[in-house]
Design a protein around this motif. Structure first.
Motif, PDB file in Angstrom:
ATOM      1  N   SER A 213      26.585  10.382   2.672  1.00 17.41           N
ATOM      2  CA  SER A 213      27.476   9.106   3.566  1.00 17.41           C
ATOM      3  C   SER A 213      27.647   8.219   2.879  1.00 17.41           C
ATOM      4  O   SER A 213      27.636   7.516   2.050  1.00 17.41           O
ATOM      5  CB  SER A 213      26.484   8.915   4.956  1.00 17.41           C
ATOM      6  OG  SER A 213      25.467   8.243   4.833  1.00 17.41           O
TER       7      SER A 213
ATOM      8  N   PHE B 171      21.048   5.712  15.084  1.00 19.42           N
ATOM      9  CA  PHE B 171      19.463   6.801  15.083  1.00 19.42           C
ATOM     10  C   PHE B 171      18.804   5.911  16.567  1.00 19.42           C
ATOM     11  O   PHE B 171      18.181   6.884  17.341  1.00 19.42           O
ATOM     12  CB  PHE B 171      18.185   7.041  13.528  1.00 19.42           C
ATOM     13  CG  PHE B 171      17.158   7.642  13.881  1.00 19.42           C
ATOM     14  CD1 PHE B 171      16.755   8.910  14.185  1.00 19.42           C
ATOM     15  CD2 PHE B 171      16.139   6.736  13.746  1.00 19.42           C
ATOM     16  CE1 PHE B 171      15.531   9.167  15.088  1.00 19.42           C
ATOM     17  CE2 PHE B 171      14.705   6.999  14.293  1.00 19.42           C
ATOM     18  CZ  PHE B 171      14.440   8.730  14.691  1.00 19.42           C
TER      19      PHE B 171
ATOM     20  N   ALA C  27      18.695  15.653   9.973  1.00 20.88           N
ATOM     21  CA  ALA C  27      19.284  14.872   8.848  1.00 20.88           C
ATOM     22  C   ALA C  27      19.851  15.644   7.892  1.00 20.88           C
ATOM     23  O   ALA C  27      19.007  17.035   7.594  1.00 20.88           O
ATOM     24  CB  ALA C  27      17.961  14.052   7.959  1.00 20.88           C
TER      25      ALA C  27
ATOM     26  N   TYR D   1      22.298  13.946  11.585  1.00 21.24           N
ATOM     27  CA  TYR D   1      23.226  12.910  11.173  1.00 21.24           C
ATOM     28  C   TYR D   1      23.638  13.267   9.427  1.00 21.24           C
ATOM     29  O   TYR D   1      22.564  13.802   8.413  1.00 21.24           O
ATOM     30  CB  TYR D   1      21.491  11.566  10.921  1.00 21.24           C
ATOM     31  CG  TYR D   1      21.407  11.461  12.516  1.00 21.24           C
ATOM     32  CD1 TYR D   1      21.759  10.714  12.919  1.00 21.24           C
ATOM     33  CD2 TYR D   1      20.482  12.238  12.626  1.00 21.24           C
ATOM     34  CE1 TYR D   1      21.607  10.284  14.733  1.00 21.24           C
ATOM     35  CE2 TYR D   1      20.207  11.637  14.156  1.00 21.24           C
ATOM     36  CZ  TYR D   1      20.836  10.343  14.818  1.00 21.24           C
ATOM     37  OH  TYR D   1      20.263  10.162  16.039  1.00 21.24           O
TER      38      TYR D   1
ATOM     39  N   TYR E 215      15.480  15.457  15.445  1.00 17.56           N
ATOM     40  CA  TYR E 215      16.830  14.426  15.340  1.00 17.56           C
ATOM     41  C   TYR E 215      16.950  14.867  13.943  1.00 17.56           C
ATOM     42  O   TYR E 215      14.942  14.818  13.401  1.00 17.56           O
ATOM     43  CB  TYR E 215      16.267  12.731  15.419  1.00 17.56           C
ATOM     44  CG  TYR E 215      16.272  12.382  16.531  1.00 17.56           C
ATOM     45  CD1 TYR E 215      16.787  12.021  17.485  1.00 17.56           C
ATOM     46  CD2 TYR E 215      15.187  12.296  17.514  1.00 17.56           C
ATOM     47  CE1 TYR E 215      17.087  10.889  18.678  1.00 17.56           C
ATOM     48  CE2 TYR E 215      15.282  12.101  19.012  1.00 17.56           C
ATOM     49  CZ  TYR E 215      15.656  11.561  19.155  1.00 17.56           C
ATOM     50  OH  TYR E 215      16.067  10.847  20.479  1.00 17.56           O
TER      51      TYR E 215
ATOM     52  N   ASP F  26      20.004   6.246  19.544  1.00 16.90           N
ATOM     53  CA  ASP F  26      19.533   7.948  19.840  1.00 16.90           C
ATOM     54  C   ASP F  26      18.213   7.832  20.260  1.00 16.90           C
ATOM     55  O   ASP F  26      17.982   9.378  21.376  1.00 16.90           O
ATOM     56  CB  ASP F  26      20.180   9.176  19.005  1.00 16.90           C
ATOM     57  CG  ASP F  26      21.488   8.600  18.843  1.00 16.90           C
ATOM     58  OD1 ASP F  26      22.464   8.184  20.064  1.00 16.90           O
ATOM     59  OD2 ASP F  26      21.768   9.652  17.606  1.00 16.90           O
TER      60      ASP F  26
ATOM     61  N   GLU G  93      23.444   4.757  10.104  1.00 16.96           N
ATOM     62  CA  GLU G  93      22.563   5.832  10.581  1.00 16.96           C
ATOM     63  C   GLU G  93      21.569   5.617  10.881  1.00 16.96           C
ATOM     64  O   GLU G  93      21.202   6.051  12.066  1.00 16.96           O
ATOM     65  CB  GLU G  93      23.200   7.167   9.439  1.00 16.96           C
ATOM     66  CG  GLU G  93      24.346   7.748   9.280  1.00 16.96           C
ATOM     67  CD  GLU G  93      24.761   7.027   8.250  1.00 16.96           C
ATOM     68  OE1 GLU G  93      26.161   7.226   7.184  1.00 16.96           O
ATOM     69  OE2 GLU G  93      24.417   5.992   7.447  1.00 16.96           O
TER      70      GLU G  93
ATOM     71  N   TYR H 220      20.005  15.865  17.886  1.00 13.18           N
ATOM     72  CA  TYR H 220      20.596  14.586  17.097  1.00 13.18           C
ATOM     73  C   TYR H 220      21.247  14.928  15.670  1.00 13.18           C
ATOM     74  O   TYR H 220      20.184  15.316  15.118  1.00 13.18           O
ATOM     75  CB  TYR H 220      20.044  13.603  17.401  1.00 13.18           C
ATOM     76  CG  TYR H 220      19.941  13.084  18.999  1.00 13.18           C
ATOM     77  CD1 TYR H 220      21.095  12.663  20.030  1.00 13.18           C
ATOM     78  CD2 TYR H 220      19.450  14.290  19.692  1.00 13.18           C
ATOM     79  CE1 TYR H 220      21.019  11.771  21.258  1.00 13.18           C
ATOM     80  CE2 TYR H 220      18.887  13.710  21.320  1.00 13.18           C
ATOM     81  CZ  TYR H 220      20.169  12.953  21.530  1.00 13.18           C
ATOM     82  OH  TYR H 220      19.856  12.479  23.398  1.00 13.18           O
TER      83      TYR H 220
END
Length: 352
Positions: free
Chosen positions: A11, A339, A292, A320, A290, A342, A335, A318
Motif C-alpha cells: 500500500s 485494524f 494481511a 488489509y 484479521y 476493526d 491500516e 477483515y
C-alpha cells in the motif's frame, strides 16, 4: 485468492514507511539456504519485549498484571500472566484467553501486549490470561499446545479465585498462536456439542452449560502447514512473499513450521492439532479473523474463514491489502488505525 496488485503490492502508506518511516532499514531479504537463527531471533525478541514493557507497563492502559505459576501435565511449571483492570477486584469479568504469537519458538505475553492486547485493554473491561507456554524446538509439537490446553483447564478450575465470568470467554491469538487458539476453539466447541474428549477434567469443565466460549479472535493466524494445505484452496501467498518483496517471507515461515514439528513425526503437519484448517469445524465458536495481504499466512487464514462459512458458522473476515504480517505493530501505518477500529468491532460483537 489469486495474486492481485491490490492484494499483495505494498500500500502507499506501507511503501512510504519502508522508504522513509519507522520500517526503514528492515530486512526485506531472506536467505533460505542458511539455517534459521532461532536462538538469536529469540534473544532479539526478548530484548525488544523487555524494552517495550519498560516503556509500556500495563498501568499505562489502566490494567495490572500478576504472574502465576501453573503445573502442567508432566509436572513442570510454567509462567501464566493474569491481567485485570485496575480497581476491579472481586468483579466477575469476561475473560480473554490468549495464546501468544512468535512462531512457537520465541515470544511471550509481551508480544501480545504489542500485537493486540493494548487496544483491548484500552477499550474493554476484561480479564486477560496468557500462558508462557514452552517453546520449540526444545518442546516441539504438541508441547506448546498441551501447555495452553492445560492452562485453559486450570483457569476454568480456578474461576472463583481468578474471578471471571466463565460464560463469557474469548480465545485469542496472533500469528503462530492462532493454531493453538483455533485448536482450543475446536475442542471447546466439540465438547459443548456433546462430543466426548475422553477426559473427566474436560467433562467437569461443563462446556456448553457453565462454560461458554463466545468466540475466537485470530490476528494474522497460522492455521495450516503449507505442505498439507488442501488443494481446493488457493495457495499463492507463500510464493508471493518471497525474499525482496516483504519483511516476512514464505521461506522463513516454512522453516518456522519445520522448527515446530515433532522430529519423530515428520508428517505431523497433517495432524489437525497442528493444522486446524484440516479439522472438522462444524462446532467451532464464532470467529473474527484479521488477514494481511502481504502475509505468507494469508491463504490459510482466508481458507479457514471460507471453511467456517461453508460449515454455517458465525465468521467475519477483515482484510488489509498491501501490508505485511503483524503490520499493526507499526502505529503510524494508516491500516493500523483501521485494524484497531476493526478489533473493537469484532471483539465487541463477540462480547455483546
Amino acid at each position: 485468492m489469486s495474486s492481485q496488485p491490490d492484494v499483495f503490492t505494498s500500500s502507499s502508506t506501507w511503501a512510504d514507511m519502508l522508504e522513509n518511516g519507522a520500517a526503514k532499514g528492515l530486512p526485506v531479504t531472506f536467505d533460505k539456504s542458511v539455517p534459521l537463527p532461532w536462538q538469536k531471533n529469540r534473544q532479539d525478541r526478548a530484548n525488544a519485549e523487555e524494552a517495550w514493557s519498560k516503556a509500556n507497563p500495563p498501568s499505562k492502559f489502566g490494567y495490572e498484571r500478576v504472574e502465576q505459576k501453573v503445573a502442567m501435565r508432566d509436572g513442570a511449571e510454567i509462567s501464566v500472566m493474569v491481567y485485570r483492570p485496575q480497581n476491579s477486584a472481586g468483579k466477575r469479568l469476561p475473560v480473554m484467553f490468549v495464546t501468544h504469537g512468535g512462531g512457537w519458538y520465541q515470544g511471550s505475553h509481551v508480544i501480545e501486549e504489542i500485537f493486540q492486547m493494548r487496544a483491548v485493554m484500552k477499550h474493554f473491561q476484561i480479564m486477560i490470561i496468557v500462558p508462557n507456554f514452552r517453546l520449540s524446538p526444545e518442546h516441539p509439537f504438541p508441547g506448546g499446545l498441551n501447555d495452553c490446553w492445560d492452562t485453559f483447564l486450570w483457569a476454568l478450575r480456578n474461576d472463583d479465585s481468578l474471578s471471571f465470568d466463565r460464560k463469557n470467554i474469548i480465545l485469542a491469538a496472533s500469528s503462530g498462536g492462532g493454531a493453538l487458539a483455533a485448536v482450543l476453539g475446536i475442542r471447546a466447541g466439540n465438547a459443548a456439542a456433546g462430543d466426548d474428549l475422553g477426559s473427566e477434567e474436560v467433562r467437569q469443565a461443563g462446556f456448553g452449560s457453565k462454560t461458554v466460549v463466545k468466540g475466537v479472535f485470530l490476528n494474522v493466524p497460522g492455521l495450516c502447514h503449507p505442505d498439507f494445505l488442501p488443494k481446493e484452496y488457493p495457495a499463492t501467498s507463500y510464493a508471493e512473499a518471497h525474499s525482496g518483496t516483504t519483511v516476512f517471507t514464505g521461506d522463513e515461515m516454512y522453516l518456522i513450521w519445520k522448527l515446530y514439528e515433532d522430529p519423530a513425526n515428520p508428517k505431523c503437519g497433517a495432524d489437525p492439532d497442528m493444522s486446524p484448517l484440516l479439522a472438522d469445524l462444524r462446532n467451532f465458536p464464532a470467529a473474527r479473523i484479521y488477514v494481511a495481504g502481504q502475509d505468507p499466512l494469508r491463504d490459510e487464514a482466508l481458507a479457514f474463514g471460507k471453511k467456517l462459512k461453508e460449515s454455517s458458522r458465525d465468521v467475519e473476515v477483515y482484510f488489509y491489502p498491501g501490508v505485511p504480517h503483524v503490520f499493526a505493530m507499526f502505529d503510524d501505518l494508516k491500516e493500523t488505525a483501521v485494524f484497531w477500529d476493526d478489533v473493537g468491532k469484532g471483539l465487541g460483537s463477540l462480547l455483546k
